[in-house]
Design a protein around this motif. Sequence first.
Motif, PDB file in Angstrom:
ATOM      1  N   UNK A   1     103.637  55.208  -2.246  1.00  0.00           N
ATOM      2  CA  UNK A   1     102.244  55.499  -1.342  1.00  0.00           C
ATOM      3  C   UNK A   1     102.748  56.857  -0.632  1.00  0.00           C
ATOM      4  N   UNK A   2     103.991  56.799  -0.149  1.00  0.00           N
ATOM      5  CA  UNK A   2     104.560  58.062   0.629  1.00  0.00           C
ATOM      6  C   UNK A   2     104.343  59.189  -0.088  1.00  0.00           C
ATOM      7  N   UNK A   3     104.623  59.325  -1.556  1.00  0.00           N
ATOM      8  CA  UNK A   3     104.365  60.543  -2.210  1.00  0.00           C
ATOM      9  C   UNK A   3     102.957  60.983  -2.367  1.00  0.00           C
TER      10      UNK A   3
ATOM     11  N   UNK B   1     103.024  64.158   0.119  1.00  0.00           N
ATOM     12  CA  UNK B   1     103.146  65.268  -0.826  1.00  0.00           C
ATOM     13  C   UNK B   1     101.843  65.713  -1.636  1.00  0.00           C
ATOM     14  N   UNK B   2     101.125  64.660  -2.122  1.00  0.00           N
ATOM     15  CA  UNK B   2      99.663  65.147  -2.585  1.00  0.00           C
ATOM     16  C   UNK B   2      98.598  65.158  -1.518  1.00  0.00           C
ATOM     17  N   UNK B   3      98.892  64.691  -0.395  1.00  0.00           N
ATOM     18  CA  UNK B   3      97.962  64.650   0.704  1.00  0.00           C
ATOM     19  C   UNK B   3      96.517  64.084   0.140  1.00  0.00           C
ATOM     20  N   UNK B   4      96.593  63.015  -0.288  1.00  0.00           N
ATOM     21  CA  UNK B   4      95.436  62.238  -0.845  1.00  0.00           C
ATOM     22  C   UNK B   4      95.544  60.689  -0.242  1.00  0.00           C
ATOM     23  N   UNK B   5      94.277  60.134  -0.143  1.00  0.00           N
ATOM     24  CA  UNK B   5      94.181  58.905   0.248  1.00  0.00           C
ATOM     25  C   UNK B   5      94.172  57.785  -0.770  1.00  0.00           C
ATOM     26  N   UNK B   6      94.631  56.597  -0.382  1.00  0.00           N
ATOM     27  CA  UNK B   6      94.673  55.507  -1.230  1.00  0.00           C
ATOM     28  C   UNK B   6      94.273  54.287  -0.751  1.00  0.00           C
TER      29      UNK B   6
ATOM     30  N   UNK C   1     104.088  38.354  -7.023  1.00  0.00           N
ATOM     31  CA  UNK C   1     103.192  39.073  -6.127  1.00  0.00           C
ATOM     32  C   UNK C   1     103.197  40.675  -6.304  1.00  0.00           C
ATOM     33  N   UNK C   2     102.293  41.560  -6.343  1.00  0.00           N
ATOM     34  CA  UNK C   2     102.170  42.894  -6.339  1.00  0.00           C
ATOM     35  C   UNK C   2     101.303  43.582  -5.748  1.00  0.00           C
ATOM     36  N   UNK C   3     101.669  44.577  -5.071  1.00  0.00           N
ATOM     37  CA  UNK C   3     100.902  45.494  -4.299  1.00  0.00           C
ATOM     38  C   UNK C   3     100.276  46.453  -5.348  1.00  0.00           C
ATOM     39  N   UNK C   4      98.939  46.652  -5.547  1.00  0.00           N
ATOM     40  CA  UNK C   4      98.428  47.397  -6.229  1.00  0.00           C
ATOM     41  C   UNK C   4      97.612  48.640  -5.697  1.00  0.00           C
ATOM     42  N   UNK C   5      97.960  49.826  -6.058  1.00  0.00           N
ATOM     43  CA  UNK C   5      97.729  51.199  -5.384  1.00  0.00           C
ATOM     44  C   UNK C   5      96.592  51.648  -6.340  1.00  0.00           C
ATOM     45  N   UNK C   6      95.605  52.216  -5.525  1.00  0.00           N
ATOM     46  CA  UNK C   6      94.353  52.823  -6.200  1.00  0.00           C
ATOM     47  C   UNK C   6      94.034  54.140  -5.402  1.00  0.00           C
ATOM     48  N   UNK C   7      94.219  55.287  -6.321  1.00  0.00           N
ATOM     49  CA  UNK C   7      93.770  56.718  -5.656  1.00  0.00           C
ATOM     50  C   UNK C   7      93.090  57.430  -6.754  1.00  0.00           C
TER      51      UNK C   7
ATOM     52  N   UNK D   1     110.466  59.675 -11.820  1.00  0.00           N
ATOM     53  CA  UNK D   1     111.575  59.484 -10.993  1.00  0.00           C
ATOM     54  C   UNK D   1     111.691  58.284 -10.068  1.00  0.00           C
ATOM     55  N   UNK D   2     110.570  57.993  -9.715  1.00  0.00           N
ATOM     56  CA  UNK D   2     110.294  56.951  -8.769  1.00  0.00           C
ATOM     57  C   UNK D   2     110.578  55.331  -9.543  1.00  0.00           C
ATOM     58  N   UNK D   3     109.558  55.338 -10.367  1.00  0.00           N
ATOM     59  CA  UNK D   3     109.675  54.039 -11.154  1.00  0.00           C
ATOM     60  C   UNK D   3     109.256  54.365 -12.566  1.00  0.00           C
ATOM     61  N   UNK D   4     109.864  54.294 -13.543  1.00  0.00           N
ATOM     62  CA  UNK D   4     109.834  54.695 -15.021  1.00  0.00           C
ATOM     63  C   UNK D   4     109.174  53.557 -15.500  1.00  0.00           C
ATOM     64  N   UNK D   5     109.143  52.346 -15.028  1.00  0.00           N
ATOM     65  CA  UNK D   5     108.532  51.035 -15.662  1.00  0.00           C
ATOM     66  C   UNK D   5     107.283  50.828 -15.031  1.00  0.00           C
TER      67      UNK D   5
END
Length: 285
Positions: free
Chosen positions: A215-217, A221-226, A239-245, A261-265
Amino acid sequence: MGSDKKELIKEYLMIAVGTFITCVGVYYFMVPQDIVTGGVSGLAIVIHHIMPLPISVITFILNALLLVIGFIFLGKEFGVKTIYSTILFSFFIYLMETFTPLDGSLTDILWLDLVMAVIISSYGLSVVFNQNASTGGTDILARMFNKYLNMDLGNGLLLADVVVVTGAIFVFGLKTALVGIFGWFLAGLSINYFIDGFNVKKEVTIMSDCPEEIKEYILHTLSRGLTTYDGKGGYTKTDKEIIVTVLERNQYSKLKIALKEIDPKCFLIVRTVHEVMGEGFSDLG
């Protein structure tokens, strides 16, 4: 310099680039072969064979008349960007006539000139249209037909272009006019294709064990909402936090590199979307 001012400068620069590209297609490929696909440029080619005036002068006069008509009958609906593009069109044609005068076709192959004219000018027009502008011309008549006759813009533009192509039949003959009609049809398809390409975005759904870093990236970095929402793994029951952008295509490429780099999996679902409206994208209206 504020971001709004930078964006405005970028828009006007892109309009200039798109108008120049359109002029290249018209001057170097349409004019030598008398290809008339409608519009002011097509009408100028017809008039050029009747009156010994440069194409740039004819387009300037025609566009000036249409600009006056636009101000009178359309008022505030008539955009400054269109005026800007219209003036640039005549200016660029003038520069080409002055510094690169043509003695004939560049290829001497009619169908090749037609294809090159359509692809180049359609791409240029798509760049202009993508900035919510137009090159003026018969677009102005189409808007008038829409306002006063309740005619669809597409049908209004078709009516205006039919008049131009009909004139080509009398000046150049049926064969050349039929080539122009085919080019007009091909140009419509090409413009839609290019505009769809400009509007393509990537909707990305991300499931990861490192949601905060992702989310930080995206945000900084990309200056986009999510948007995030809670989910649960069907197999792991965790439990998972699902991100949509939604991202531009080049931003999606950057995101993929960052995710390695952040999470290859991490798990991604990516969809191609052709229209996104709202803050950061196209305006609703």
